[in-house]
Design an enzyme around this catalytic site. Sequence first.
Site, mmCIF file in Angstrom:
data_model
loop_
_atom_site.group_PDB
_atom_site.id
_atom_site.type_symbol
_atom_site.label_atom_id
_atom_site.label_comp_id
_atom_site.label_asym_id
_atom_site.label_seq_id
_atom_site.Cartn_x
_atom_site.Cartn_y
_atom_site.Cartn_z
ATOM 1 N N LYS A 196 -20.585 23.359 40.532
ATOM 2 C CA LYS A 196 -19.590 23.004 39.505
ATOM 3 C C LYS A 196 -19.715 21.536 39.135
ATOM 4 C CE LYS A 196 -15.965 26.379 40.184
ATOM 5 N NZ LYS A 196 -14.624 26.713 40.591
ATOM 6 N N THR A 229 -0.076 25.567 42.890
ATOM 7 C CA THR A 229 1.187 26.295 43.065
ATOM 8 C C THR A 229 1.320 26.651 44.542
ATOM 9 O OG1 THR A 229 0.964 27.179 40.853
ATOM 10 C CG2 THR A 229 2.506 28.310 42.320
ATOM 11 N N ARG A 232 -1.387 27.408 30.113
ATOM 12 C CA ARG A 232 -1.869 28.780 29.977
ATOM 13 C C ARG A 232 -3.363 28.720 29.734
ATOM 14 N NH1 ARG A 232 1.513 29.856 24.742
ATOM 15 N NH2 ARG A 232 0.768 27.730 24.522
ATOM 16 N N LYS A 251 8.306 26.216 39.657
ATOM 17 C CA LYS A 251 7.040 26.853 39.274
ATOM 18 C C LYS A 251 7.082 28.363 39.541
ATOM 19 C CE LYS A 251 2.972 27.759 38.058
ATOM 20 N NZ LYS A 251 2.617 27.823 36.659
ATOM 21 N N LEU A 289 7.279 39.136 25.063
ATOM 22 C CA LEU A 289 7.912 40.451 24.932
ATOM 23 C C LEU A 289 6.942 41.478 24.348
ATOM 24 C CD1 LEU A 289 11.575 39.684 23.752
ATOM 25 C CD2 LEU A 289 10.806 40.420 26.005
ATOM 26 N N CYS A 304 -2.261 34.165 38.444
ATOM 27 C CA CYS A 304 -0.992 33.535 38.823
ATOM 28 C C CYS A 304 0.174 34.493 39.055
ATOM 29 C CB CYS A 304 -0.601 32.494 37.787
ATOM 30 S SG CYS A 304 -1.736 31.090 37.778
HETATM 31 N N1 LIG Z 1 -5.263 28.982 36.412
HETATM 32 C C1 LIG Z 1 -4.070 28.780 35.881
HETATM 33 O O1 LIG Z 1 -3.794 29.180 34.748
HETATM 34 C C2 LIG Z 1 -3.013 28.036 36.649
HETATM 35 C C3 LIG Z 1 -1.855 27.611 35.966
HETATM 36 C C4 LIG Z 1 -0.882 26.917 36.685
HETATM 37 C C5 LIG Z 1 -1.045 26.688 38.044
HETATM 38 N N2 LIG Z 1 -2.170 27.152 38.672
HETATM 39 C C6 LIG Z 1 -2.316 26.859 40.108
HETATM 40 O O2 LIG Z 1 -3.214 25.758 40.247
HETATM 41 C C7 LIG Z 1 -4.022 25.923 41.429
HETATM 42 C C8 LIG Z 1 -5.487 25.900 41.046
HETATM 43 O O3 LIG Z 1 -5.736 27.021 40.209
HETATM 44 P P1 LIG Z 1 -7.128 27.224 39.445
HETATM 45 O O4 LIG Z 1 -6.971 28.438 38.611
HETATM 46 O O5 LIG Z 1 -7.531 25.953 38.828
HETATM 47 O O6 LIG Z 1 -8.088 27.541 40.702
HETATM 48 P P2 LIG Z 1 -9.675 27.667 40.730
HETATM 49 O O7 LIG Z 1 -9.960 28.660 41.781
HETATM 50 O O8 LIG Z 1 -10.188 27.859 39.351
HETATM 51 O O9 LIG Z 1 -10.161 26.223 41.206
HETATM 52 C C9 LIG Z 1 -9.934 25.702 42.466
HETATM 53 C C10 LIG Z 1 -11.079 24.750 42.781
HETATM 54 O O10 LIG Z 1 -10.769 24.050 43.989
HETATM 55 C C11 LIG Z 1 -11.994 23.836 44.677
HETATM 56 N N3 LIG Z 1 -11.702 23.495 46.071
HETATM 57 C C12 LIG Z 1 -11.232 24.290 47.061
HETATM 58 N N4 LIG Z 1 -11.038 23.570 48.185
HETATM 59 C C13 LIG Z 1 -11.392 22.306 47.906
HETATM 60 C C14 LIG Z 1 -11.389 21.088 48.645
HETATM 61 N N5 LIG Z 1 -10.979 21.041 49.905
HETATM 62 N N6 LIG Z 1 -11.832 19.964 48.042
HETATM 63 C C15 LIG Z 1 -12.236 19.987 46.758
HETATM 64 N N7 LIG Z 1 -12.238 21.113 46.004
HETATM 65 C C16 LIG Z 1 -11.816 22.251 46.562
HETATM 66 C C17 LIG Z 1 -12.759 25.123 44.471
HETATM 67 O O11 LIG Z 1 -14.137 24.965 44.692
HETATM 68 C C18 LIG Z 1 -12.408 25.432 43.008
HETATM 69 O O12 LIG Z 1 -13.378 24.885 42.125
HETATM 70 C C19 LIG Z 1 -3.556 27.229 42.065
HETATM 71 O O13 LIG Z 1 -2.586 26.944 43.028
HETATM 72 C C20 LIG Z 1 -2.932 27.981 40.907
HETATM 73 O O14 LIG Z 1 -1.940 28.886 41.324
HETATM 74 C C21 LIG Z 1 -3.159 27.802 37.996
#
Ligand SMILES: NC(=O)c1ccc[n+]([C@@H]2O[C@H](COP(=O)([O-])OP(=O)(O)OC[C@H]3O[C@@H](n4cnc5c(N)ncnc54)[C@H](O)[C@@H]3O)[C@@H](O)[C@H]2O)c1
Length: 480
Positions: free
Chosen positions: A35, A123, A163, A231, A277, A287
Amino acid sequence: MRVTVIGTGYVGTVTGACLAYLGHRVTCVDTDPAKIEKLRLGEPPIYEPGLEELIAAAAERGGIDFETDLAAPVRESDVVFIAVGTPPLPSGEANLAYLESAARGIGAAMDGSRFRVIVNKSTVPVGSGNLVETLVREGVQESHPDISDAVAFGVASNPEFLREGSAIHDSLYPDRIVVGAEDSSTVEIMRELYRPLMEQNFSDPSFAPRPEAMQPVAMVATTITSAEMIKYSANAFLALKIGFANEIANICERVGADVTEVMTGIGLDRRIGSGFLNAGIGWGGSCFGKDISSLLHTAAEYGYHARILEASLAVNKIQRGVVIQKLQEKLYILKGRTVALLGLAFKPNTDDLRDAPSLQIAEKLIQMGVRVRAYDPVAMSACREQHPDLRICYCDDALSAAEHADALVLVTEWPEFAGLNLKQLAGRMNNAVLIDGRNLFQPETAREAGFNYTGIGKATQRSNGNGWQNAKAAAALDGK
Ligand SMILES: NC(=O)c1ccc[n+]([C@@H]2O[C@H](COP(=O)([O-])OP(=O)(O)OC[C@H]3O[C@@H](n4cnc5c(N)ncnc54)[C@H](O)[C@@H]3O)[C@@H](O)[C@H]2O)c1
């Protein structure tokens, strides 16, 4: 300000790029070298409209770089965001292993040169702010016990509401910014960090123009626990709204009403609001399911049985089975048939397949002996890569997917599908059956084009059943 964002997924990459666009100097860190390699070349690791342009603009403004090791950037930063994944464990509980490892790593990297704010953007369940504080402190003590008293930091919870598919717009023009913290220095630093967003005084990028009616953005300062609850409550409520529309759709089908008309009629009531809706084949994504399960788990830990949350999950599960049920009603025998799926991503404008209804539908159909063809504008390579065992025939476009199919299922409402030539599509098929899982098409237009059309919660598909559909839909997916 100097900022580190840990985790370059959907949230971390967008957060880092937006903060750099606002003028902060940002380093994004991820443990996945592939990545980071892509990001260094200016290529986002995910599909998100405008993100590539935003990263380029961010590099020109505050500056953004990408690293696999957090130590150096954390040492230089005023604010460190944790945006790692918190996927569900089989018990429904959030898996905090990534968060814990990031927090310990931050602690190990810190020194006494400045006050830093560690921000939970992932989250996380109630209590995680405390956990992060403890883990950071332990990280400091383990790595350099001699200076541990001199290392000062605050912890904040700053939940993310973006989103996927409109993440940049949502991040630059949010409805509100929630910051949970227990001390005023932490809140002040967060206020400083977000000042350009709150005042909306940055020049808007051409690929994400500021909405005309945009007002200054309020920061809601709360305790850490309230921010964590905000959240989960927001996601639980949004999922509930969709689930409610789906439940009403199922009743509409039985009584001869049209759910789109019904939802328009109630959505105009300001107390209800028209968002979320739309009836369909159920919500998906990374999520809603995980967050509701996690909140249910937390409630249970505190001796409370959260019945509405439980029902919300159950209604969604039933809705996923509706496609199979409708296919059976139209085609009777599914074994040996060919079904084409339009859309694989859990929603339009993303390549995210986490908990996507398409996967469950495809899996069930394949298990029932159906040949599955599919087309998605962006999520096909992700699907091939992440689900190599799923025997889907991937097609180049919607027309090829429809070729000789016995039914077409609209799974994801990609905007390009709205413009499809339905007559041409129907002409390619063995049986012009269309299950419109998102009520994207006008029933009359689809019928005039030659389709045997079925939407969700539409009067014309009034069932002849006596309430067996829901049980049958759930059983269809459970394989019972
Ligand atoms: N995707 C969404 O739409 C969204 C919206 C709001 C909140 N969230 C929350 O945000 C958080 C992240 O979601 P996401 O969808 O971006 O996740 P994701 O899985 O797309 O990305 C997480 C990233 O963290 C990296 N990672 C894991 N452990 C690590 C570490 N120790 N050091 C560095 N990098 C590390 C992974 O390699 C990965 O690239 C979650 O808790 C999710 O619930 C997501």
